[in-house]
Motif scaffolding. Structure first.
Motif, PDB file in Angstrom:
ATOM      1  N   TRP A 236      -7.541   2.247   0.835  1.00  0.00           N
ATOM      2  CA  TRP A 236      -8.323   1.598  -0.213  1.00  0.00           C
ATOM      3  C   TRP A 236      -8.435   2.491  -1.440  1.00  0.00           C
ATOM      4  O   TRP A 236      -8.214   2.045  -2.580  1.00  0.00           O
ATOM      5  CB  TRP A 236      -9.739   1.271   0.278  1.00  0.00           C
ATOM      6  CG  TRP A 236      -9.873   0.696   1.643  1.00  0.00           C
ATOM      7  CD1 TRP A 236     -10.553   1.230   2.698  1.00  0.00           C
ATOM      8  CD2 TRP A 236      -9.336  -0.552   2.125  1.00  0.00           C
ATOM      9  NE1 TRP A 236     -10.475   0.413   3.791  1.00  0.00           N
ATOM     10  CE2 TRP A 236      -9.730  -0.695   3.470  1.00  0.00           C
ATOM     11  CE3 TRP A 236      -8.557  -1.554   1.552  1.00  0.00           C
ATOM     12  CZ2 TRP A 236      -9.389  -1.789   4.250  1.00  0.00           C
ATOM     13  CZ3 TRP A 236      -8.203  -2.652   2.326  1.00  0.00           C
ATOM     14  CH2 TRP A 236      -8.618  -2.764   3.657  1.00  0.00           C
TER      15      TRP A 236
ATOM     16  N   TYR B 281      -4.066  -3.478  -4.839  1.00  0.00           N
ATOM     17  CA  TYR B 281      -5.418  -3.301  -5.377  1.00  0.00           C
ATOM     18  C   TYR B 281      -6.241  -4.571  -5.241  1.00  0.00           C
ATOM     19  O   TYR B 281      -7.425  -4.516  -4.888  1.00  0.00           O
ATOM     20  CB  TYR B 281      -5.366  -2.856  -6.840  1.00  0.00           C
ATOM     21  CG  TYR B 281      -6.741  -2.532  -7.363  1.00  0.00           C
ATOM     22  CD1 TYR B 281      -7.453  -1.433  -6.864  1.00  0.00           C
ATOM     23  CD2 TYR B 281      -7.359  -3.329  -8.318  1.00  0.00           C
ATOM     24  CE1 TYR B 281      -8.723  -1.148  -7.307  1.00  0.00           C
ATOM     25  CE2 TYR B 281      -8.635  -3.041  -8.770  1.00  0.00           C
ATOM     26  CZ  TYR B 281      -9.317  -1.951  -8.258  1.00  0.00           C
ATOM     27  OH  TYR B 281     -10.596  -1.669  -8.696  1.00  0.00           O
TER      28      TYR B 281
ATOM     29  N   ALA C   3      -5.129   2.968  -3.375  1.00  0.00           N
ATOM     30  CA  ALA C   3      -4.848   1.822  -4.248  1.00  0.00           C
ATOM     31  C   ALA C   3      -5.729   1.870  -5.486  1.00  0.00           C
ATOM     32  O   ALA C   3      -5.290   1.540  -6.601  1.00  0.00           O
ATOM     33  CB  ALA C   3      -5.063   0.517  -3.488  1.00  0.00           C
ATOM     34  N   GLY C   4      -6.991   2.299  -5.311  1.00  0.00           N
ATOM     35  CA  GLY C   4      -7.898   2.411  -6.450  1.00  0.00           C
ATOM     36  C   GLY C   4      -7.447   3.451  -7.454  1.00  0.00           C
ATOM     37  O   GLY C   4      -7.492   3.225  -8.669  1.00  0.00           O
TER      38      GLY C   4
ATOM     39  N   ALA D 129       1.922   1.810  -3.523  1.00  0.00           N
ATOM     40  CA  ALA D 129       0.813   2.366  -4.302  1.00  0.00           C
ATOM     41  C   ALA D 129       0.642   3.855  -4.014  1.00  0.00           C
ATOM     42  O   ALA D 129       0.440   4.661  -4.938  1.00  0.00           O
ATOM     43  CB  ALA D 129      -0.476   1.615  -3.984  1.00  0.00           C
TER      44      ALA D 129
ATOM     45  N   TYR E 211       0.828  -1.211   0.000  1.00  0.00           N
ATOM     46  CA  TYR E 211       0.000   0.000   0.000  1.00  0.00           C
ATOM     47  C   TYR E 211       0.866   1.266   0.000  1.00  0.00           C
ATOM     48  O   TYR E 211       0.503   2.275  -0.615  1.00  0.00           O
ATOM     49  CB  TYR E 211      -0.947  -0.001   1.197  1.00  0.00           C
ATOM     50  CG  TYR E 211      -2.209  -0.788   0.967  1.00  0.00           C
ATOM     51  CD1 TYR E 211      -3.321  -0.196   0.379  1.00  0.00           C
ATOM     52  CD2 TYR E 211      -2.294  -2.130   1.311  1.00  0.00           C
ATOM     53  CE1 TYR E 211      -4.489  -0.910   0.152  1.00  0.00           C
ATOM     54  CE2 TYR E 211      -3.457  -2.872   1.094  1.00  0.00           C
ATOM     55  CZ  TYR E 211      -4.547  -2.254   0.512  1.00  0.00           C
ATOM     56  OH  TYR E 211      -5.696  -2.968   0.277  1.00  0.00           O
TER      57      TYR E 211
ATOM     58  N   PHE F 143      -4.480   2.059  -9.378  1.00  0.00           N
ATOM     59  CA  PHE F 143      -4.887   1.094 -10.404  1.00  0.00           C
ATOM     60  C   PHE F 143      -5.506   1.803 -11.599  1.00  0.00           C
ATOM     61  O   PHE F 143      -5.187   1.496 -12.755  1.00  0.00           O
ATOM     62  CB  PHE F 143      -5.873   0.088  -9.811  1.00  0.00           C
ATOM     63  CG  PHE F 143      -6.430  -0.857 -10.829  1.00  0.00           C
ATOM     64  CD1 PHE F 143      -5.635  -1.845 -11.382  1.00  0.00           C
ATOM     65  CD2 PHE F 143      -7.752  -0.749 -11.244  1.00  0.00           C
ATOM     66  CE1 PHE F 143      -6.146  -2.716 -12.343  1.00  0.00           C
ATOM     67  CE2 PHE F 143      -8.272  -1.624 -12.194  1.00  0.00           C
ATOM     68  CZ  PHE F 143      -7.463  -2.604 -12.745  1.00  0.00           C
TER      69      PHE F 143
END
Length: 306
Positions: free
Chosen positions: A51, A102, A54-55, A25, A22, A58
């Motif tokens: 969260w 992700y 990471a989204g 990311a 994480y 991606f």
């Protein structure tokens, strides 16, 4: 703002390897898009930040592959990326720490995988093979295939078990407005790269040619076309009213700030007129600073009152 370590702990992310994924990311997002990263860190509730980060990472990865190289290179790159994503989602493992983070976020938050699949399919078709829009219907198809699922692979992580039907529909309205504003604000840069993101049918309605736009001709017809496109964007932005009721409380300050900044950017495009054909239209400096400061104060007040 809590430290990154504290933020990971607040999200329940434990274990040095997973925390490192994480962190990787987050650093990737910070390098590529510092403004969205800092907005999340400043305004979103800490348990949601890893969260969502990471989204964003991606989403950026897929965008980068879909927009780099020839059509053949993009298509091949996305096919290879899709295989890696599918493996990561099935096994939770990948050589890429971003995909590991992700995949963990998707599983932990219960995001329906069909949003990820839909985004990757749209990247390989609507985006990698993009050649403009003939009509408004083509623009709407682009939103359905690529922009909408692209938004939900990120914002969908705010919801445990993914967005419901009403929530997903709200984000569809949001992305309609966001994409219209973005295309208008980036009109000059897109044209310079050979991309025309306004439906060709609407150019014809106003008697405007692509060459008129590429050469930044300041004519009555061009001004009328741009004014009409701004009016459509205004209508779409108004249709996002109520989106905050569909957002998790911990993300509301972020989305409120994004909505306000969209309004500022659209107003800047309206003021620029044909000048938007010569230079991309940004937010400026004052509007983002004021918006973020106001949102930060509102978040602190909400936290103290809870």
């Amino acid at each position: 703002m809590p430290s990154w370590r504290t933020t990971l702990t607040a999200a329940g992310i434990s274990g040095p390897a997973l925390r490192a994924d994480y962190t990787y990311a987050a650093r990737r997002v910070l390098r590529r898009e510092p403004a969205p990263y800092l907005t999340l860190r400043l305004l979103a509730a800490p348990p949601l930040v890893p969260w969502l980060t990471a989204g964003v990472g991606f989403m950026n990865l897929v965008d980068d592959v879909a927009e780099t190289g020839t059509v053949q290179e993009r298509t091949a790159g996305l096919a290879a990326l899709t295989e890696r994503v599918e493996t990561a989602l099935k096994t939770g493992d990948s050589p890429d720490p971003l995909l590991r983070a992700y995949a963990h976020a998707v599983e932990a938050r219960g995001l329906p995988v069909h949003w990820v699949t839909r985004f990757l399919e749209g990247a390989a078709t609507a985006e990698a093979r993009f050649d403009g829009f003939a009509t408004e219907e083509d623009f709407q198809a682009y939103l359905d295939a690529y922009a909408w699922p692209g938004l939900l692979v990120f914002t969908g992580l705010q919801y445990q078990d993914g967005p419901g039907e009403e929530q997903a529909a709200g984000w569809r309205r949001f992305v309609d407005a966001a994409q219209r504003v973005d295309f208008l604000a980036d009109l000059a840069g897109d044209l310079a790269e050979g991309r025309l993101c306004l439906p060709r049918a609407r150019l014809a309605e106003h008697g405007v040619t692509r060459a008129d736009l590429e050469q930044a001709r300041d004519t009555p017809a061009v001004r009328e076309l741009l004014a009409a496109e701004c009016a459509r964007a205004r209508t779409a932005l108004a249709a996002t009213a109520g989106i905050l009721d569909l957002v998790e409380p911990g993300l509301r300050p972020v989305i409120a700030a994004m909505s306000e900044l969209m309004g500022h950017q659209l107003a800047a495009v309206e003021r620029a007129g044909a000048g938007a054909l010569r230079k991309n239209v940004g937010y400026g400096l004052r509007a983002p600073v004021r918006t973020l400061a106001r949102a930060r104060r509102a978040r602190r007040t909400a936290v103290r009152g809870s």
